[in-house]
Structures are given as structure tokens and as C-alpha cells.
Design a protein around this motif. Structure first.
Motif, PDB file in Angstrom:
ATOM      1  N   LEU A  26       1.390  -7.394   8.310  1.00  0.00           N
ATOM      2  CA  LEU A  26       0.932  -6.635   6.737  1.00  0.00           C
ATOM      3  C   LEU A  26       1.390  -7.649   6.087  1.00  0.00           C
ATOM      4  CD1 LEU A  26       1.783  -3.182   6.911  1.00  0.00           C
ATOM      5  CD2 LEU A  26      -0.166  -4.143   7.203  1.00  0.00           C
ATOM      6  N   SER A  27       2.258  -8.510   5.985  1.00  0.00           N
ATOM      7  CA  SER A  27       2.745  -9.371   4.351  1.00  0.00           C
ATOM      8  C   SER A  27       2.363 -11.203   4.354  1.00  0.00           C
ATOM      9  CB  SER A  27       4.288  -9.970   4.840  1.00  0.00           C
ATOM     10  OG  SER A  27       4.693 -11.207   3.230  1.00  0.00           O
ATOM     11  N   ASN A  28       1.992 -11.110   5.997  1.00  0.00           N
ATOM     12  CA  ASN A  28       0.990 -12.016   5.735  1.00  0.00           C
ATOM     13  C   ASN A  28      -0.468 -12.134   5.804  1.00  0.00           C
ATOM     14  OD1 ASN A  28       3.193 -13.667   6.370  1.00  0.00           O
ATOM     15  ND2 ASN A  28       3.124 -13.971   8.560  1.00  0.00           N
ATOM     16  N   ASN A  29      -1.073 -10.892   5.747  1.00  0.00           N
ATOM     17  CA  ASN A  29      -2.477 -10.809   5.782  1.00  0.00           C
ATOM     18  C   ASN A  29      -3.118  -9.760   5.295  1.00  0.00           C
ATOM     19  OD1 ASN A  29      -3.784 -11.392   8.275  1.00  0.00           O
ATOM     20  ND2 ASN A  29      -1.777 -10.850   8.950  1.00  0.00           N
ATOM     21  N   LEU A  30      -2.082  -9.278   4.108  1.00  0.00           N
ATOM     22  CA  LEU A  30      -2.400  -8.464   2.715  1.00  0.00           C
ATOM     23  C   LEU A  30      -2.039  -8.786   1.329  1.00  0.00           C
ATOM     24  CD1 LEU A  30      -1.779  -5.290   4.623  1.00  0.00           C
ATOM     25  CD2 LEU A  30      -4.126  -5.892   3.553  1.00  0.00           C
ATOM     26  N   GLU A  33       0.247 -13.551  -1.463  1.00  0.00           N
ATOM     27  CA  GLU A  33       1.032 -13.957  -2.744  1.00  0.00           C
ATOM     28  C   GLU A  33       2.476 -13.551  -3.075  1.00  0.00           C
ATOM     29  OE1 GLU A  33      -1.933 -12.663  -3.337  1.00  0.00           O
ATOM     30  OE2 GLU A  33      -3.008 -14.687  -3.223  1.00  0.00           O
ATOM     31  N   LYS A  34       3.379 -12.408  -2.587  1.00  0.00           N
ATOM     32  CA  LYS A  34       4.928 -11.699  -2.217  1.00  0.00           C
ATOM     33  C   LYS A  34       5.233 -12.108  -1.159  1.00  0.00           C
ATOM     34  CE  LYS A  34       2.529  -8.445  -6.777  1.00  0.00           C
ATOM     35  NZ  LYS A  34       1.890  -8.223  -6.588  1.00  0.00           N
ATOM     36  N   ALA A  35       4.718 -12.810  -0.303  1.00  0.00           N
ATOM     37  CA  ALA A  35       5.276 -12.280   0.780  1.00  0.00           C
ATOM     38  C   ALA A  35       6.691 -13.231   0.268  1.00  0.00           C
ATOM     39  CB  ALA A  35       4.969 -13.089   1.997  1.00  0.00           C
ATOM     40  N   ASP A  36       8.027 -12.638   0.591  1.00  0.00           N
ATOM     41  CA  ASP A  36       9.712 -13.096   1.022  1.00  0.00           C
ATOM     42  C   ASP A  36      10.550 -11.665   1.480  1.00  0.00           C
ATOM     43  OD1 ASP A  36      10.019 -10.944  -0.889  1.00  0.00           O
ATOM     44  OD2 ASP A  36       9.846 -12.487  -2.726  1.00  0.00           O
TER      45      ASP A  36
END
Length: 59
Positions: A26-30, A33-36
Motif C-alpha cells: 500500500l505504501s509503495n503504491n498509494l 511521498e510518505k513511505a517510511d
């Protein structure tokens, strides 16, 4: 009363590593900018809250 939310049921039965993998997806696809790490932990915590049976419901 049977639990009728299949997504919540699947999340409740999923392993922590499966939930983490789904959070990464989800983080990589949605949310690029906030993937951490903090965002991923937030996702997994949200999965756990969503999967928790409501009062009186059971799997």
C-alpha cells in the motif's frame, strides 16, 4: 452472530509478516511521498483495529 466482513476476517487471521508485506504494498503504491517505517507501522496498526471483532461478533 457470524462475522461478515471478509477483509477484516482475513486481516485478523493474517500473520504479522503478511500484514507488513501488505502495508509495504500500500505504501509503495498509494503513499509514495510518505513511505517510511512509522507509516508502515500505522498501516499495520490500522489493519489490527479494522480486524478486531465488534462487540458480540466472533469468527
Amino acid at each position: 452472530m457470524a462475522y461478515s466482513n471478509k477483509i477484516a476476517e482475513a486481516l485478523a487471521r493474517a500473520s504479522e509478516s503478511d500484514k507488513a508485506e501488505f502495508a509495504h504494498f500500500l505504501s509503495n503504491n498509494l503513499d509514495r511521498e510518505k513511505a517510511d517505517d512509522a507509516r508502515l507501522r500505522d498501516y499495520v496498526a490500522a489493519f489490527d483495529r479494522f480486524a478486531a471483532p465488534k462487540q458480540g461478533e466472533q469468527f
